[in-house]
Design an enzyme around this catalytic site. Structure first.
Site, PDB file in Angstrom:
ATOM      1  N   THR A  87       0.866  -1.192   0.000  1.00  0.00           N
ATOM      2  CA  THR A  87       0.000   0.000   0.000  1.00  0.00           C
ATOM      3  C   THR A  87       0.895   1.232   0.000  1.00  0.00           C
ATOM      4  O   THR A  87       2.032   1.163   0.474  1.00  0.00           O
ATOM      5  CB  THR A  87      -0.840  -0.043   1.303  1.00  0.00           C
ATOM      6  OG1 THR A  87      -1.857  -1.015   1.132  1.00  0.00           O
ATOM      7  CG2 THR A  87      -1.445   1.290   1.679  1.00  0.00           C
ATOM      8  N   THR A 137       0.011   1.155   6.924  1.00  0.00           N
ATOM      9  CA  THR A 137      -0.011   0.048   5.964  1.00  0.00           C
ATOM     10  C   THR A 137       0.087  -1.260   6.730  1.00  0.00           C
ATOM     11  O   THR A 137       0.798  -1.356   7.727  1.00  0.00           O
ATOM     12  CB  THR A 137       1.148   0.161   4.956  1.00  0.00           C
ATOM     13  OG1 THR A 137       1.260  -1.093   4.253  1.00  0.00           O
ATOM     14  CG2 THR A 137       2.481   0.467   5.600  1.00  0.00           C
ATOM     15  N   GLY A 138      -0.639  -2.261   6.252  1.00  0.00           N
ATOM     16  CA  GLY A 138      -0.599  -3.554   6.935  1.00  0.00           C
ATOM     17  C   GLY A 138      -1.984  -4.155   6.950  1.00  0.00           C
ATOM     18  O   GLY A 138      -2.850  -3.771   6.152  1.00  0.00           O
ATOM     19  N   ARG A 179     -14.867  -5.698   0.313  1.00  0.00           N
ATOM     20  CA  ARG A 179     -14.124  -5.511   1.562  1.00  0.00           C
ATOM     21  C   ARG A 179     -13.432  -4.137   1.552  1.00  0.00           C
ATOM     22  O   ARG A 179     -12.851  -3.726   0.557  1.00  0.00           O
ATOM     23  CB  ARG A 179     -13.087  -6.631   1.689  1.00  0.00           C
ATOM     24  CG  ARG A 179     -12.182  -6.509   2.915  1.00  0.00           C
ATOM     25  CD  ARG A 179     -10.883  -5.824   2.579  1.00  0.00           C
ATOM     26  NE  ARG A 179      -9.949  -5.829   3.707  1.00  0.00           N
ATOM     27  CZ  ARG A 179      -8.842  -5.088   3.728  1.00  0.00           C
ATOM     28  NH1 ARG A 179      -8.526  -4.318   2.717  1.00  0.00           N
ATOM     29  NH2 ARG A 179      -8.050  -5.133   4.773  1.00  0.00           N
ATOM     30  N   VAL A 180     -13.503  -3.436   2.656  1.00  0.00           N
ATOM     31  CA  VAL A 180     -12.832  -2.143   2.784  1.00  0.00           C
ATOM     32  C   VAL A 180     -11.883  -2.215   3.973  1.00  0.00           C
ATOM     33  O   VAL A 180     -12.250  -2.729   5.033  1.00  0.00           O
ATOM     34  CB  VAL A 180     -13.864  -1.005   2.992  1.00  0.00           C
ATOM     35  CG1 VAL A 180     -13.177   0.314   3.274  1.00  0.00           C
ATOM     36  CG2 VAL A 180     -14.760  -0.882   1.754  1.00  0.00           C
TER      37      VAL A 180
HETATM   38  N1  ASP Z   1      -3.846  -1.660   4.906  1.00  0.00           N
HETATM   39  C1  ASP Z   1      -4.233  -2.127   3.607  1.00  0.00           C
HETATM   40  C2  ASP Z   1      -5.599  -2.736   3.698  1.00  0.00           C
HETATM   41  O1  ASP Z   1      -5.852  -3.447   4.638  1.00  0.00           O
HETATM   42  C3  ASP Z   1      -3.295  -3.135   3.013  1.00  0.00           C
HETATM   43  C4  ASP Z   1      -1.816  -2.836   3.119  1.00  0.00           C
HETATM   44  O2  ASP Z   1      -1.405  -1.856   3.720  1.00  0.00           O
HETATM   45  O3  ASP Z   1      -1.030  -3.608   2.582  1.00  0.00           O
HETATM   46  O4  ASP Z   1      -6.392  -2.556   2.806  1.00  0.00           O
END
Ligand code: ASP
Length: 304
Positions: A158, A208-209, A186-187
């Site tokens: 992300t 991010t995560g 999905r959000v």
């Molecule tokens: N946080 C983002 C989500 O859950 C994914 C990511 O950061 O890799 O949509």
């Protein structure tokens, strides 16, 4: 003093792709910095930097090259928040926007709302593109592998940015294709102000995560409140990750304070990160795909 701090996602970044990530980060840094250096606002800079990463087909899970849903489609989430006045704009589950963050900016500037989703958000796109145009061969190969292994949906790469402009204003933006193999509709945390993205007069944050964990931990707002209550930056970043872990997630986040301090933390195998800061006559910068989970804080202008 002006500063721009970017992330290109926490997760696992293959060795073979680290150069593409560094190139993409440098390009995004220039895109945001050129506006900041010309006296532009923090909001302009974070949107430009994030849009540059969304347009990059070689790296990052945002815009072109987003992770795919389990149906093989691209659904994007994005948010921008302006710390000067607390305004925010966001979109979720958009399928036809080349730049979801630019669409989020339009929601902020041109509608009375904060978050618009799905087909209604797609209808706001000025130059809609086919969903397939956002789908890269790398993303399709990733989904194939994910299907073979029957994994849980996973996130990575992300993108996000936080900026401090010459007038002392802060802003944050985040954009993502979500998690690989996610259910349609999905959000995650990225488009939710206070979860994956947040900015006020004191601090700007982009996360991010694993979005579900960041949503439950209300990560970025909790971090801002702890800082406002006087908690030291390093400890607060560590605490944010601990809260995410307690919700059975992992990831990373970047923060920028109005006094110019920078900070980031991650507990995944990699974090793609770049920053540039000008303080007086000195300009410092750093671009890296870090592979040692850490909590890092720097003084104003990137010192220390
Ligand atoms: N946080 C983002 C989500 O859950 C994914 C990511 O950061 O890799 O949509």
């Amino acid at each position: 003093m002006i500063t721009l701090l970017l992330h290109g996602g926490a997760g696992r970044i293959d060795e073979a792709r680290t150069d593409a990530y560094r190139r993409g980060l440098r390009f995004a840094l220039e895109a945001g910095w050129s506006l900041l250096a010309a006296g532009g606002s923090a909001a302009d800079a974070v949107v430009a930097a994030v849009a540059a990463m969304e347009a990059d087909p070689e790296a990052f899970n945002a815009g072109v090259g987003s992770s795919l849903t389990r149906e093989g489609t691209v659904e994007c989430d994005a948010c921008v928040m302006d710390g000067r006045d607390g305004r925010a704009g966001a979109v979720a589950a958009v399928t036809r926007a080349r730049s979801p963050v630019a669409l989020a900016r339009r929601v902020m500037d041109e509608t009375p709302h904060v978050l618009i989703v799905g087909t209604a958000a797609d209808a706001l796109v000025e130059d809609p593109i086919e969903n397939e145009a956002l789908r890269t061969s790398h993303a399709m190969a990733q989904l194939e592998r994910w299907r073979e292994r029957r994994q849980q949906p996973t996130g990575s790469a992300t993108v996000g940015a936080v900026a401090l402009d010459a007038s002392g204003g802060l802003a944050a933006a985040t954009s993502t294709g979500g998690v690989l193999g996610q259910w349609p509709g999905r959000v995650g945390d990225a488009p939710i102000p206070g979860a994956g993205t947040y900015a006020d007069a004191r601090v700007a944050v982009s996360c991010t995560g694993k979005g579900e964990a960041f949503l439950r931990a209300v990560t970025s707002k909790a971090l801002a409140e702890r800082l406002a209550a006087g908690s030291p930056l390093e400890e607060t970043l560590g605490r944010a990750l601990a809260d995410v872990k307690a919700m059975r997630g992992s990831g990373g986040l970047i923060t920028l304070l109005a006094d110019g301090r920078l900070g980031w933390a991650f507990d995944t195998s990699h974090l793609a990160l770049a920053w540039r800061s000008r303080h007086g006559d000195a300009t410092r910068e750093h671009v890296a795909v870090s592979d040692e989970a850490a909590v890092v804080t720097l003084g104003a202008g990137g010192t220390g």
